[in-house]
Design an enzyme around this catalytic site. Structure first.
Site, short mmCIF file in Angstrom:
data_model
loop_
_atom_site.label_atom_id
_atom_site.label_comp_id
_atom_site.label_asym_id
_atom_site.label_seq_id
_atom_site.Cartn_x
_atom_site.Cartn_y
_atom_site.Cartn_z
N HIS A 1 -6.79 8.73 6.05
CA HIS A 1 -6.68 8.62 7.53
C HIS A 1 -7.50 9.73 8.35
CE1 HIS A 1 -2.00 7.78 7.02
NE2 HIS A 1 -2.68 7.06 5.96
N ASP B 1 -1.01 14.58 16.35
CA ASP B 1 -0.16 15.53 17.22
C ASP B 1 -0.67 16.85 17.01
OD1 ASP B 1 1.47 13.66 18.74
OD2 ASP B 1 2.47 13.31 16.77
N TYR C 1 4.48 1.14 17.03
CA TYR C 1 5.63 1.69 17.02
C TYR C 1 6.64 0.71 17.42
CZ TYR C 1 2.64 5.65 16.65
OH TYR C 1 1.66 6.69 15.97
N PHE D 1 12.78 13.80 9.82
CA PHE D 1 11.66 13.00 10.07
C PHE D 1 11.97 12.01 11.34
CE2 PHE D 1 10.43 12.91 5.44
CZ PHE D 1 9.65 14.13 5.44
N THR E 1 -2.87 11.02 4.22
CA THR E 1 -3.04 11.50 5.60
C THR E 1 -3.93 12.67 5.94
OG1 THR E 1 -1.16 13.09 5.17
CG2 THR E 1 -0.48 11.00 5.92
N HIS F 1 3.87 -1.35 3.55
CA HIS F 1 3.02 0.08 3.45
C HIS F 1 4.07 1.24 3.40
CE1 HIS F 1 -0.08 3.15 4.11
NE2 HIS F 1 0.92 3.82 4.80
N SER G 1 0.93 -1.36 0.06
CA SER G 1 -0.06 0.08 -0.19
C SER G 1 0.88 1.22 0.14
CB SER G 1 -0.78 0.21 1.31
OG SER G 1 -0.15 -0.36 2.56
N ALA H 1 -6.00 7.26 20.47
CA ALA H 1 -6.62 6.74 19.31
C ALA H 1 -7.64 5.65 19.69
CB ALA H 1 -5.52 6.23 18.46
N GLU I 1 1.20 5.39 0.72
CA GLU I 1 0.98 6.65 1.52
C GLU I 1 1.14 7.89 1.04
OE1 GLU I 1 0.82 6.40 5.84
OE2 GLU I 1 1.72 8.49 5.70
C1 LIG Z 1 0.87 4.49 9.93
C2 LIG Z 1 1.06 5.89 10.57
C3 LIG Z 1 0.03 6.87 9.82
C4 LIG Z 1 0.14 8.05 10.53
N1 LIG Z 1 -0.57 9.18 9.93
C5 LIG Z 1 -0.88 10.10 10.48
C6 LIG Z 1 -1.75 11.23 9.78
O1 LIG Z 1 -2.45 11.19 8.88
N2 LIG Z 1 -1.98 12.29 10.63
C7 LIG Z 1 -1.42 12.48 11.70
O2 LIG Z 1 -1.66 13.69 12.23
N3 LIG Z 1 -0.46 12.00 12.28
C8 LIG Z 1 -0.36 10.64 11.81
N4 LIG Z 1 0.55 9.76 12.06
C9 LIG Z 1 1.28 10.07 13.46
C10 LIG Z 1 0.32 9.90 14.71
O3 LIG Z 1 -0.65 10.58 14.81
C11 LIG Z 1 1.61 10.27 15.78
O4 LIG Z 1 2.52 9.25 15.87
C12 LIG Z 1 0.73 10.32 17.16
O5 LIG Z 1 1.51 10.90 17.90
C13 LIG Z 1 0.35 8.99 17.77
O6 LIG Z 1 -0.75 8.40 17.05
P1 LIG Z 1 -1.38 7.16 17.70
O7 LIG Z 1 -2.70 7.10 16.82
O8 LIG Z 1 -0.57 5.89 17.53
O9 LIG Z 1 -1.59 7.66 19.18
P2 LIG Z 1 -2.34 6.57 20.22
O10 LIG Z 1 -2.61 5.25 20.11
O11 LIG Z 1 -3.26 7.38 21.05
O12 LIG Z 1 -0.77 6.91 21.34
C14 LIG Z 1 -0.47 8.03 21.45
C15 LIG Z 1 0.67 8.05 22.68
O13 LIG Z 1 -0.24 7.92 23.92
C16 LIG Z 1 -0.02 6.68 24.74
N5 LIG Z 1 -1.40 6.26 25.26
C17 LIG Z 1 -2.23 5.74 24.35
N6 LIG Z 1 -3.29 5.30 25.33
C18 LIG Z 1 -2.95 5.94 26.54
C19 LIG Z 1 -3.55 6.05 27.74
N7 LIG Z 1 -4.83 5.52 27.90
N8 LIG Z 1 -2.96 6.68 28.74
C20 LIG Z 1 -1.87 7.11 28.64
N9 LIG Z 1 -0.98 6.88 27.59
C21 LIG Z 1 -1.64 6.50 26.39
C22 LIG Z 1 0.73 5.73 23.63
O14 LIG Z 1 1.62 5.00 24.19
C23 LIG Z 1 1.54 6.76 22.78
O15 LIG Z 1 2.59 7.22 23.39
C24 LIG Z 1 0.65 8.28 11.71
C25 LIG Z 1 1.56 7.34 12.34
C26 LIG Z 1 1.57 6.12 11.90
C27 LIG Z 1 2.43 4.99 12.42
#
Ligand SMILES: Cc1cc2nc3c(=O)[nH]c(=O)nc-3n(C[C@H](O)[C@H](O)[C@H](O)COP(=O)(O)OP(=O)(O)OC[C@H]3O[C@@H](n4cnc5c(N)ncnc54)[C@H](O)[C@@H]3O)c2cc1C
Length: 293
Positions: free
Chosen positions: A80, A112, A148, A219, A52, A269, A19, A126, A21
């Protein structure tokens, strides 16, 4: 510890799901360039193209534009959605639009917010977005989440990060795409640890082709991915010699992809950065090596 014990059955390069991106361009020229890149990449018959979405909805209109552009080309698309800074109402609107358009796959992320932006919105993590999508739209969407292998930079500990990943799967995510990495062992150990926690969902490695070392270093710093010392030193030694950087990057990334598929990674991906060249070269090399006697 046998690190690769749970990913020992190789994946056929030809049948592996790939896939691609994209990020949404901000200019008409960027949109045109992306169309041209997409036409080249479509020839590789990916499982889907993902687009994204800037945290806080910062790219909302541009993301929608690219998503529907891809749909008009009758290609499979996975938008996304990031939830930080979002409300349930705006997220519901997006889901409804995608559902009405017949889109069946979504990549669900937290995102973020830029520092200094105060309003975190109605979702914290998430897993809450995944729960919301399932509640709103049942099984309509195949939901991908991020994970991660070298741990999310904000995670309190590797264990906490794994548990956070598990919460996303338990909330209804179907599969995961990793942050990019260049260290095979990190992926193997991560998959092993996830399987040990009972996570059976496919974990697809995110692959970042290397065209420019300075860009890659930026990055990697931002997202907590490691560039191994042996590789960094080689890139640094090349200085402005972009041809050598490109050649080394192609060899290293193709080798990593081969190793991942041989160990059973379910697909690849590619973070294309809207460019077709490097990704096409890597996929072509992988497929042609498969044909070698
Ligand atoms: C494949 C991929 C695509 C991406 N595409 C985008 C995009 O389109 N747009 C964008 O803005 N960003 C994107 N990102 C980046 C991503 O949004 C960031 O890495 C963000 O910081 C974390 O997103 P997440 O969905 O993994 O968050 P989460 O799964 O919510 O985790 C975020 C952090 O919070 C911690 N955490 C989770 N739940 C809890 C809890 N209950 N209590 C305490 N800590 C907790 C986790 O350990 C982690 O450190 C992408 C990343 C990847 C891997």
């Amino acid at each position: 510890m046998v690190r690769t014990k749970r990913i020992t059955t190789g994946t056929d390069v030809v049948t592996a799901n790939i896939s691609f991106e994209f990020f949404p361009p901000q200019t008409a020229e960027g949109v045109e360039k992306l169309r041209a890149a997409r036409a080249k990449l479509a020839a590789l018959e990916p499982e889907f193209f993902s687009v994204t979405y800037g945290a806080g909805g910062s790219t909302r209109e541009h993301t929608l534009e690219v998503v529907f552009d891809i749909q008009r080309e009758v290609l499979p698309v996975a938008p996304h959605i990031s939830c930080i800074g979002a409300t349930r109402e705006t997220t519901r609107e997006l889901l409804t639009r995608y559902q009405a358009a017949g889109i069946r796959r979504i990549v669900a992320l937290r995102g973020d917010l830029p520092s200094g932006t105060a309003d975190a919105g109605e979702f914290r993590y998430a897993n809450e977005l995944v729960e919301f999508i399932r509640r709103e739209s049942g099984d309509w969407f195949h939901i991908e989440v991020g994970c991660y292998p070298e741990w999310h930079p904000q995670a309190k500990s590797p264990k906490d990060d794994l548990l956070a990943f598990k919460r996303k799967i338990d909330a209804g995510a179907n599969s995961a795409i990793t942050q990019f990495f260049y260290n095979f062992d990190a992926y193997a150990a991560f998959v092993d640890a996830a399987r040990g926690l009972g996570i059976e969902a496919p974990i697809v490695p995110g692959i970042m082709p290397i065209g420019s070392f300075s860009k890659l270093a930026r990055f990697a710093d931002a997202c907590g991915a490691e560039i191994p010392r042996w590789l960094r030193r080689q890139f640094e030694a090349y200085g402005d010699d972009t041809a050598s950087i490109r050649a080394l990057g192609l060899d290293v990334v193709t080798g990593l992809c081969e190793q991942l598929l041989a160990a059973g990674a379910p697909g690849l991906h590619f973070y294309t950065l809207n460019q077709a060249g490097l990704t096409t070269e890597i996929v072509t090399r992988l497929r042609s090596r498969q044909d070698e006697p």
